[in-house]
Write a protein that holds these residues in place. Structure first.
Motif, PDB file in Angstrom:
ATOM      1  N   LYS A  16      -6.013   6.556  54.010  1.00 21.78           N
ATOM      2  CA  LYS A  16      -6.820   6.446  52.794  1.00 21.78           C
ATOM      3  C   LYS A  16      -6.064   5.739  51.683  1.00 21.78           C
ATOM      4  CE  LYS A  16      -9.770  10.501  53.544  1.00 21.78           C
ATOM      5  NZ  LYS A  16     -10.133  11.838  53.046  1.00 21.78           N
ATOM      6  N   VAL A  17      -4.766   6.093  51.557  1.00 22.21           N
ATOM      7  CA  VAL A  17      -3.967   5.498  50.489  1.00 22.21           C
ATOM      8  C   VAL A  17      -3.678   4.038  50.757  1.00 22.21           C
ATOM      9  CG1 VAL A  17      -1.745   5.569  49.308  1.00 22.21           C
ATOM     10  CG2 VAL A  17      -2.945   7.702  49.828  1.00 22.21           C
ATOM     11  N   GLY A  40      -6.953   1.950  51.242  1.00 22.16           N
ATOM     12  CA  GLY A  40      -7.843   1.912  50.090  1.00 22.16           C
ATOM     13  C   GLY A  40      -9.262   2.293  50.439  1.00 22.16           C
ATOM     14  N   CYS A  92     -11.258   5.168  46.745  1.00 27.27           N
ATOM     15  CA  CYS A  92     -10.451   4.980  45.539  1.00 27.27           C
ATOM     16  C   CYS A  92     -11.163   5.619  44.353  1.00 27.27           C
ATOM     17  CB  CYS A  92     -10.212   3.500  45.264  1.00 27.27           C
ATOM     18  SG  CYS A  92      -9.222   3.211  43.778  1.00 27.27           S
ATOM     19  N   ARG A 125     -10.256   5.618  41.206  1.00 20.28           N
ATOM     20  CA  ARG A 125     -10.309   4.723  40.046  1.00 20.28           C
ATOM     21  C   ARG A 125     -11.465   3.729  40.161  1.00 20.28           C
ATOM     22  NH1 ARG A 125      -5.853   5.143  36.794  1.00 20.28           N
ATOM     23  NH2 ARG A 125      -3.966   6.058  37.709  1.00 20.28           N
ATOM     24  N   ARG A 126     -11.626   3.140  41.354  1.00 21.94           N
ATOM     25  CA  ARG A 126     -12.702   2.150  41.523  1.00 21.94           C
ATOM     26  C   ARG A 126     -14.078   2.808  41.443  1.00 21.94           C
ATOM     27  NH1 ARG A 126      -9.246  -0.513  45.479  1.00 21.94           N
ATOM     28  NH2 ARG A 126     -10.312   0.579  47.164  1.00 21.94           N
ATOM     29  N   THR A 127     -14.201   3.993  42.047  1.00 19.45           N
ATOM     30  CA  THR A 127     -15.476   4.709  41.977  1.00 19.45           C
ATOM     31  C   THR A 127     -15.831   5.010  40.532  1.00 19.45           C
ATOM     32  OG1 THR A 127     -15.030   5.749  44.126  1.00 19.45           O
ATOM     33  CG2 THR A 127     -16.760   6.728  42.769  1.00 19.45           C
ATOM     34  N   HIS A 146     -19.189   0.631  49.471  1.00 18.16           N
ATOM     35  CA  HIS A 146     -17.792   1.059  49.496  1.00 18.16           C
ATOM     36  C   HIS A 146     -17.689   2.451  50.112  1.00 18.16           C
ATOM     37  CE1 HIS A 146     -16.928  -2.221  46.640  1.00 18.16           C
ATOM     38  NE2 HIS A 146     -18.036  -1.841  46.022  1.00 18.16           N
ATOM     39  N   THR A 177      -8.283  12.769  40.002  1.00 19.29           N
ATOM     40  CA  THR A 177      -9.684  13.026  40.337  1.00 19.29           C
ATOM     41  C   THR A 177     -10.323  13.959  39.328  1.00 19.29           C
ATOM     42  OG1 THR A 177      -9.189  12.741  42.692  1.00 19.29           O
ATOM     43  CG2 THR A 177     -11.243  13.843  42.147  1.00 19.29           C
TER      44      THR A 177
END
Length: 247
Positions: A36-37, A40, A43, A45-47, A74, A132
Motif C-alpha cells: 500500500k505504501v 500508493g 492514499c 492525502r490524495r483522497t 482510484h 487519517t
C-alpha cells in the motif's frame, strides 16, 4: 527442473513450518502494508484533497457522491455504496443516539452516519493513524457536522476512556472497520466496561477475514447475548441483548 526440486527438498520442513506459523500471518500483513505504501494503492492525502476540492462544502450528500467518484478511478478503503446503503438502513431503523466508529478511512462512513443521527445524537470515531484522523476530521467538518469527536489513538486506549466521553450513557451502535484482529479483543473490552446498551447493534466490516471470524465464533457461544442478522457482502449486522439469568 529436477535439480531445482532436489535442492529445494531440505527447505521443505522450514516452508511447512512457516506456512502454519503465526509468522506467516505477520509476514502477509507486513507485505500488504508495504504494498500500500510503496504502490500508493490507497492514499489518504490524495483522497482528502480530491473530496475537499471537488465536493460542495456543507452538503453531506455531495461529500459522499465525491467519495464515490474518487473510488471509481482510484483505490479506496471506504466501505462503498452498497454497504453504505446497508449501514444507512440500520441507522434509520435503530435510530442510535451514541455511536462508536472504529476505523475512519478518511471520514466516508462517519459522514454517512452523522447525516442520519438526530440532533441529540453523538458519534465517537477512533483512528489510530494521526494523518487519517486529521484528514477525516476535516472531511466531517466540510460535510457540515460538529456533533462528532475524533479520538486519534488505538481502539484499546479509546475504549478504556469511553466512559469519560459518554457519561452515564451507553453505546447504541458500534461500527468495526479497523484491524479485524482487534475485533474480538475490543468487543470483550466493551463488555467488561459495560458500554453496550440493552439493545446495541454491532456492524462488522470484512467479516470474511480471519480476525473477524473469531468474533463470529465467540458470538456463536453466546446465543442468549448475540444474534447475527443481515449481511451485505462482507458486512454483518449483529444484535446484542444482555442476558439476565432468572432468579
Amino acid at each position: 527442473m529436477v535439480t531445482l526440486l532436489l535442492l529445494s527438498l531440505p527447505l521443505l520442513p522450514v516452508l511447512i513450518t512457516f506456512y502454519h506459523s503465526p509468522l506467516r500471518t505477520f509476514y502477509r500483513r507486513v507485505c500488504d502494508m508495504a504494498q500500500k505504501v510503496l504502490g500508493g494503492k490507497v492514499c489518504v492525502r490524495r483522497t482528502h484533497a480530491y473530496v475537499f476540492s471537488e465536493c460542495t462544502h456543507g452538503q453531506a450528500e455531495s461529500v459522499l457522491d465525491t467519495f464515490e467518484l474518487y473510488s471509481k478511478k482510484h483505490a479506496s478503503s471506504n466501505i462503498g455504496l452498497e454497504k453504505g446503503v446497508f449501514l444507512d438502513e440500520v441507522v434509520r431503523r435503530k435510530a442510535p443516539l451514541r455511536v462508536l466508529e472504529l476505523g475512519m478511512h478518511c471520514g466516508y462512513t462517519s459522514v454517512r452516519i452523522l447525516r442520519l443521527l438526530p440532533n441529540s445524537g453523538k458519534l465517537l470515531t477512533v483512528e489510530v493513524d494521526p494523518l487519517t484522523a486529521e484528514k477525516g476530521e476535516e472531511i466531517i467538518m466540510v460535510a457540515g457536522f460538529k456533533s462528532s469527536q475524533v479520538l486519534p489513538c488505538s481502539s484499546a486506549e479509546a475504549i478504556s476512556s469511553l466512559a469519560s466521553h459518554l457519561g452515564e450513557d451507553c453505546l447504541d451502535l458500534v461500527v468495526m472497520d479497523h484491524d479485524p484482529e482487534q475485533y474480538l479483543p475490543d468487543l470483550l473490552a466493551l463488555e467488561r466496561e459495560n458500554l453496550l446498551s440493552k439493545q446495541s447493534v454491532l456492524i462488522l466490516n470484512r467479516v470474511a477475514e480471519a480476525g473477524a471470524q473469531t468474533v463470529l465464533e465467540y458470538i456463536n457461544t453466546k446465543p442468549n447475548n448475540y444474534t447475527a442478522c443481515q449481511q451485505v457482502k462482507d458486512m454483518l449486522e449483529i444484535h446484542f441483548v444482555p442476558f439476565i439469568p432468572l432468579k
